[in-house]
Design an enzyme around this catalytic site. Structure first.
Site, PDB file in Angstrom:
ATOM      1  N   LYS A  53     -19.237  -3.834  10.113  1.00  0.00           N
ATOM      2  CA  LYS A  53     -18.322  -2.710  10.367  1.00  0.00           C
ATOM      3  C   LYS A  53     -18.528  -1.614   9.316  1.00  0.00           C
ATOM      4  CE  LYS A  53     -14.718  -5.187   7.805  1.00  0.00           C
ATOM      5  NZ  LYS A  53     -13.615  -6.160   7.964  1.00  0.00           N
ATOM      6  N   ARG A 151      -1.481  -8.652   9.989  1.00  0.00           N
ATOM      7  CA  ARG A 151      -2.202  -7.405  10.230  1.00  0.00           C
ATOM      8  C   ARG A 151      -2.512  -7.366  11.724  1.00  0.00           C
ATOM      9  NH1 ARG A 151      -7.814  -6.210   7.050  1.00  0.00           N
ATOM     10  NH2 ARG A 151      -8.492  -7.810   8.500  1.00  0.00           N
ATOM     11  N   TYR A 273     -14.526  20.908 -16.049  1.00  0.00           N
ATOM     12  CA  TYR A 273     -13.200  21.386 -15.636  1.00  0.00           C
ATOM     13  C   TYR A 273     -12.109  20.802 -16.533  1.00  0.00           C
ATOM     14  CZ  TYR A 273     -14.936  23.190 -11.157  1.00  0.00           C
ATOM     15  OH  TYR A 273     -15.583  23.898 -10.184  1.00  0.00           O
ATOM     16  N   MET A 326     -17.361  18.109  -7.869  1.00  0.00           N
ATOM     17  CA  MET A 326     -17.712  17.784  -6.483  1.00  0.00           C
ATOM     18  C   MET A 326     -19.193  17.408  -6.335  1.00  0.00           C
ATOM     19  SD  MET A 326     -17.385  20.095  -3.043  1.00  0.00           S
ATOM     20  CE  MET A 326     -15.628  20.376  -3.196  1.00  0.00           C
TER      21      MET A 326
HETATM   22  C1  LIG Z   1     -13.898  -7.345   7.258  1.00  0.00           C
HETATM   23  C2  LIG Z   1     -13.632  -8.685   7.840  1.00  0.00           C
HETATM   24  C3  LIG Z   1     -14.430  -9.780   7.470  1.00  0.00           C
HETATM   25  C4  LIG Z   1     -15.447  -9.730   6.354  1.00  0.00           C
HETATM   26  O1  LIG Z   1     -14.756  -9.805   5.129  1.00  0.00           O
HETATM   27  P1  LIG Z   1     -15.508  -9.836   3.697  1.00  0.00           P
HETATM   28  O2  LIG Z   1     -14.415 -10.026   2.726  1.00  0.00           O
HETATM   29  O3  LIG Z   1     -16.194  -8.527   3.566  1.00  0.00           O
HETATM   30  O4  LIG Z   1     -16.472 -10.960   3.750  1.00  0.00           O
HETATM   31  C5  LIG Z   1     -14.229 -10.986   8.148  1.00  0.00           C
HETATM   32  N1  LIG Z   1     -13.277 -11.091   9.112  1.00  0.00           N
HETATM   33  C6  LIG Z   1     -12.482 -10.060   9.459  1.00  0.00           C
HETATM   34  C7  LIG Z   1     -11.445 -10.245  10.489  1.00  0.00           C
HETATM   35  C8  LIG Z   1     -12.618  -8.826   8.832  1.00  0.00           C
HETATM   36  O5  LIG Z   1     -11.807  -7.808   9.148  1.00  0.00           O
END
Ligand SMILES: *Cc1c(COP(=O)(O)O)cnc(C)c1O
Length: 385
Positions: A53, A151, A273, A326
């Site tokens: 992701k 969640r 700055y 920046m």
């Molecule tokens: C992001 C995520 C993972 C991976 O987690 P890491 O801590 O990066 O290994 C696994 N399962 C779910 C549901 C996630 O949202």
């Protein structure tokens, strides 16, 4: 691709980044694959998936997915449907799970790209069962059950109220029942065992479904947390999963920026700055082509009284001074032999000498945030596997 010594990001970007590149991001796909293999070995006989992701935690979804597929990874997790459609182009025959779950008006996209929704509400579950029973192409799904993260996911209590819940696995091709650990980075946290216990109760409600619980940190909790499939993300990308032990993973991303200018300031002069840093002696400075727009956090700025992060140049460390702006940041190069530092020379801001998690600690955040905020101006260089 040519082989390079793993620590030699400077030589790599020197050869592979164009002369006009002001900054470069080197991604070591050999390290990425080695990390995944290490996790796969630690969790065998469970299958080891890869979470890709957020553009594979900032390092690039396409190259990461392809390298991992070639290494034997067959299951990938993304957050959004858009990420899933993009991933399908990189790994045409892998299983792709969508953690966001099912958006009802997008059923046809799941079908077209053969994507697996991670169902996380009772209506999503009902809808997928309906489509499984009325359509000829029965597409698989996973169920996310909430065991304490609060969640995403169907709560364990909610699950018991679903009519004929134990028949769910036979009514749709259910690949996995899943849950997610809240505190796995701390092996001592009692919530780990509590979540596993709830997860085992949930699994009895869904007989026959395979199970998946562990993220990277969950893998390090040991075999009772592995079940049928583990879902590492951060550890594949070289980040620290476990807050207690030394990090066994290899760094994957190296951030490099060129020196644009050097100068000498006298005692009393200020830098940047807000004039937050003032020279207490004659000091040699270099200005680097990287700033907070590139993901180098502004909170890594240094004042006269606040010690700072350092960058690494040709065997020496040089501390950041003044505010990170920046596009630019300034470092103190007084300790580096003069002939080594001049415009165009590369500085390592993060990599094998400035570790991701050390930088994250200094910035008051975690490696995940540093990686996923790497900016878009870097010339990206991929090597290996
Ligand atoms: C992001 C995520 C993972 C991976 O987690 P890491 O801590 O990066 O290994 C696994 N399962 C779910 C549901 C996630 O949202």
């Amino acid at each position: 691709m040519a082989n390079y010594a793993p620590n030699d990001a400077e030589a790599i970007v020197d050869r592979l980044a164009p002369a006009e590149a002001r900054s470069a991001l080197h991604i070591d796909l050999a390290a990425l694959v080695a990390n995944w293999r290490q996790l796969a070995m630690a969790s065998a006989p469970a299958e080891c998936a890869a979470v890709i992701k957020a553009n594979a935690y900032g390092i690039g979804q396409g190259p990461a997915a392809q390298a991992l597929y070639d290494a034997g990874c067959r299951s990938f997790f993304v957050a959004s449907l858009e990420e899933a459609v993009a991933a399908r182009a990189s790994v045409p025959s892998a299983a792709i799970f969508v953690l966001d779950g099912l958006a009802s008006n997008r059923l046809s996209v799941f079908a077209e790209y053969e994507l697996i929704p991670v169902l996380s509400t009772p209506p999503q579950l009902a809808q997928w069962i309906e489509q499984a029973e009325t359509h000829s192409n029965r597409l698989p799904a996973a169920i996310m059950v909430d065991t304490g993260m609060n969640r995403l996911g169907i709560s364990a209590g909610e699950l018991t109220t679903i009519d004929n819940v134990s028949r769910v696995p036979s009514r749709l091709p259910l690949t996995y029942v899943m849950s997610h650990l809240a505190c796995a980075d701390d092996p001592e946290d009692p919530k780990n065992f509590a979540q596993r216990t709830t997860f085992d109760q949930v699994r009895r409600l869904l007989p026959g479904a395979k199970a998946s619980l562990a993220n990277s940190a969950g893998i390090f909790l040991g075999q009772p947390y592995h079940y049928d499939l583990v879902r590492p993300g951060i550890a594949i990308y070289g980040g620290r999963a476990n807050s207690q032990n030394p990090n066994p993973m290899r760094p994957v991303a190296t951030v490099m920026a060129r020196i644009l200018q050097t100068r000498t300031v006298q005692r009393g002069e200020t830098v940047g700055y807000g004039a937050t840093w003032q020279a207490t002696r004659t000091t040699r400075l270099a200005t680097l082509a990287c700033g907070y727009a590139d993901g180098y956090f502004r909170c890594l700025s240094a004042s006269t009284i606040r010690p700072a992060a350092s960058v690494y140049i040709k065997g020496y460390y040089a501390p950041v001074i003044g505010r990170v702006s920046m596009d630019l940041m300034t470092i103190d190069i007084s300790a580096i032999p003069e002939e080594l530092v001049h415009p165009n020379v590369w500085a390592e801001l993060m990599g094998t000498h400035v570790l991701l998690d050390d930088l994250a600690d200094r910035a008051g955040t975690i490696g995940y945030e540093i990686l996923t905020r790497i900016g878009h101006r870097f010339h990206r260089v991929y090597t290996g596997p």
